[in-house]
Write an enzyme that holds these catalytic residues in place. Structure first.
Site, PDB file in Angstrom:
ATOM      1  N   ASP A  68      22.569 -14.286 -49.358  1.00 44.44           N
ATOM      2  CA  ASP A  68      21.248 -14.759 -48.966  1.00 44.44           C
ATOM      3  C   ASP A  68      21.091 -16.199 -49.459  1.00 44.44           C
ATOM      4  O   ASP A  68      21.359 -16.475 -50.630  1.00 44.44           O
ATOM      5  CB  ASP A  68      20.192 -13.858 -49.615  1.00 44.44           C
ATOM      6  CG  ASP A  68      18.759 -14.199 -49.238  1.00 44.44           C
ATOM      7  OD1 ASP A  68      18.539 -15.190 -48.516  1.00 44.44           O
ATOM      8  OD2 ASP A  68      17.857 -13.462 -49.669  1.00 44.44           O
ATOM      9  N   HIS A  77      20.010 -11.329 -46.455  1.00 44.90           N
ATOM     10  CA  HIS A  77      18.562 -11.426 -46.375  1.00 44.90           C
ATOM     11  C   HIS A  77      18.053 -10.456 -45.306  1.00 44.90           C
ATOM     12  O   HIS A  77      18.705 -10.242 -44.284  1.00 44.90           O
ATOM     13  CB  HIS A  77      18.151 -12.850 -46.015  1.00 44.90           C
ATOM     14  CG  HIS A  77      16.693 -13.106 -46.162  1.00 44.90           C
ATOM     15  ND1 HIS A  77      16.115 -13.387 -47.373  1.00 44.90           N
ATOM     16  CD2 HIS A  77      15.681 -13.108 -45.247  1.00 44.90           C
ATOM     17  CE1 HIS A  77      14.813 -13.559 -47.201  1.00 44.90           C
ATOM     18  NE2 HIS A  77      14.520 -13.389 -45.917  1.00 44.90           N
ATOM     19  N   SER A 137      10.494 -11.935 -49.115  1.00 43.06           N
ATOM     20  CA  SER A 137      10.748 -13.281 -48.621  1.00 43.06           C
ATOM     21  C   SER A 137       9.498 -14.148 -48.735  1.00 43.06           C
ATOM     22  O   SER A 137       8.977 -14.347 -49.834  1.00 43.06           O
ATOM     23  CB  SER A 137      11.288 -13.197 -47.193  1.00 43.06           C
ATOM     24  OG  SER A 137      11.854 -14.418 -46.779  1.00 43.06           O
TER      25      SER A 137
END
Length: 304
Positions: free
Chosen positions: A245, A275, A151
Site C-alpha cells: 500500500d 490497499h 483510508s
C-alpha cells in the site's frame, strides 16, 4: 513477504475487467465506476435505518438485541474524499456491528471537489457530536463511543479525535491517510500496480484541497503533523496497515508516534495485502481476519 496469492488473483481480475484509472476520469464518472464494481451485501443485521444525524445523512446498523445498551462506532468511509458512500461500505458496517455487538453509525459526508475541505470533516465532526447528544434517541451509551474509518475515512476519523469534545473511547484506523505530502518509501515501492496508485492519491488530494482552505502541511489534512499535545490526548487506537500500500509507511509512523506519546495502540500489519483489502471480506481471508480483530478491539474498548 510476497504479495498474498488472493490479492494477486484479485488484481488480475481487476486488470481483466479493464476499468479505467480513477484519476483519468471526472469525479462523477469515477464514482459511477466504483459503484459498478460494488458487490451486494452478504450479511443481514438486526436493523438498518436511514437517519438524519443533525443535518448529515447517515445509516444506523444495530446488532441483534442483547437487552443492554450498546456502544457506538461512528464509521467514516474511504474513497479519497471524492468517491464512496453509504453503500460502498455497507458490507463493512454490517460485519462490524454483527461481530462486535456495537451499533454502527455510517456517515454520508459531503464529497470533494463539489464540497472541498473542510466540508467532509465538518460533517463527520457534526454527526459525531449529534450522536453523543442524542444517545437516548439512538439507544446507545454516550460514555461508550468510538470512531473509525478506512483510508480517507480514517484520515477524517483521526482529525475528529483531535478536535471533538465528545469523550471518544477508541479509534479504529484502517490504512489511514495521515500525511498527504506523499514522500515516503512506500509511495516509491507501491505507487503503481497495487490498486491504489500515487497518481490517484495526487488526484484525490488535489480535489480535496481545491477550495484553498487547507494545505498538505495542515494537521487537519495530515494528522501525523499534529502536535505532541494533541496526539497524546487521543483515545486508544487500533491501526491496520498493508504491505503493498502506498500509505503503508505513514500508517506505521502514526501508530509509532501515538505509542511514543503514551497512547495505547495496537498495530496490525498485513504484509501481503494491498490497499482496500479491508473492504473485501467475501474475497480475502485477511479482510475477514481484520474484521474479527477490529470487532474484538471494539468489544474490549466499548463492551459487547
Amino acid at each position: 513477504m510476497p504479495l498474498h496469492h488472493e490479492a494477486r488473483t484479485l488484481l488480475d481480475m481487476m486488470e481483466a475487467i479493464g476499468a479505467p484509472p480513477l484519476d483519468s476520469q471526472p469525479p462523477a464518472e469515477a464514482r459511477a465506476t466504483r459503484k459498478a464494481l460494488a458487490a451486494d451485501p452478504t450479511e443481514q443485521c438486526h436493523e438498518i435505518v436511514e437517519i438524519d444525524a443533525g443535518g448529515v445523512p447517515a445509516r444506523l446498523y444495530r446488532a441483534a438485541p442483547t437487552g443492554t445498551t450498546p456502544g457506538l462506532l461512528v464509521y467514516i468511509h474511504g474513497g479519497g474524499w471524492v468517491i464512496g458512500d453509504l453503500d460502498s461500505h455497507d458490507n463493512v458496517c454490517r460485519s462490524l456491528t454483527n461481530r462486535s455487538g456495537s451499533t454502527v453509525l455510517s456517515v454520508d459526508y459531503r464529497l470533494a471537489p463539489e464540497h472541498p475541505f473542510p466540508a467532509g470533516l465538518d460533517d463527520c465532526r457534526a454527526a459525531t457530536q449529534w450522536a453523543y447528544k442524542h444517545a437516548d434517541e439512538l439507544g446507545i451509551d454516550p460514555t461508550r463511543i468510538a470512531i473509525g474509518g478506512d483510508s480517507a475515512g480514517a484520515n477524517i476519523a483521526a482529525v475528529v479525535c483531535h478536535e471533538t469534545t465528545v469523550p471518544l473511547r477508541f479509534q479504529l484506523l484502517v490504512y489511514p491517510v495521515v500525511d498527504v505530502r506523499m514522500n515516503t518509501e512506500s509511495y516509491d515501492e507501491n505507487g503503481e500496480g497495487y490498486f491504489l496508485t500515487k497518481s490517484s492519491m495526487q488526484w484525490f488530494t488535489e480535489h480535496y484541497l481545491s477550495g484553498g482552505e487547507g494545505t498538505p502541511d495542515d494537521p487537519r489534512v495530515s494528522p501525523l503533523l499534529a502536535s505532541d499535545e494533541v496526539l497524546a490526548a487521543g483515545p486508544p487506537a487500533l491501526v491496520i496497515t498493508a504491505g503493498f500500500d502506498p500509505l503503508r509507511d505513514e500508517g506505521i509512523a502514526y501508530a509509532d508516534r501515538l505509542s511514543s506519546l503514551g497512547v495505547v495502540v495496537s498495530h496490525v500489519h498485513f504484509s501481503g495485502q494491498i490497499h482496500a483489502f479491508y473492504s473485501l471480506p467475501d474475497q480475502l481471508g485477511d479482510a475477514r481476519l481484520a474484521h474479527a480483530l477490529s470487532a474484538q478491539a471494539l468489544i474490549a474498548a466499548l463492551g459487547s
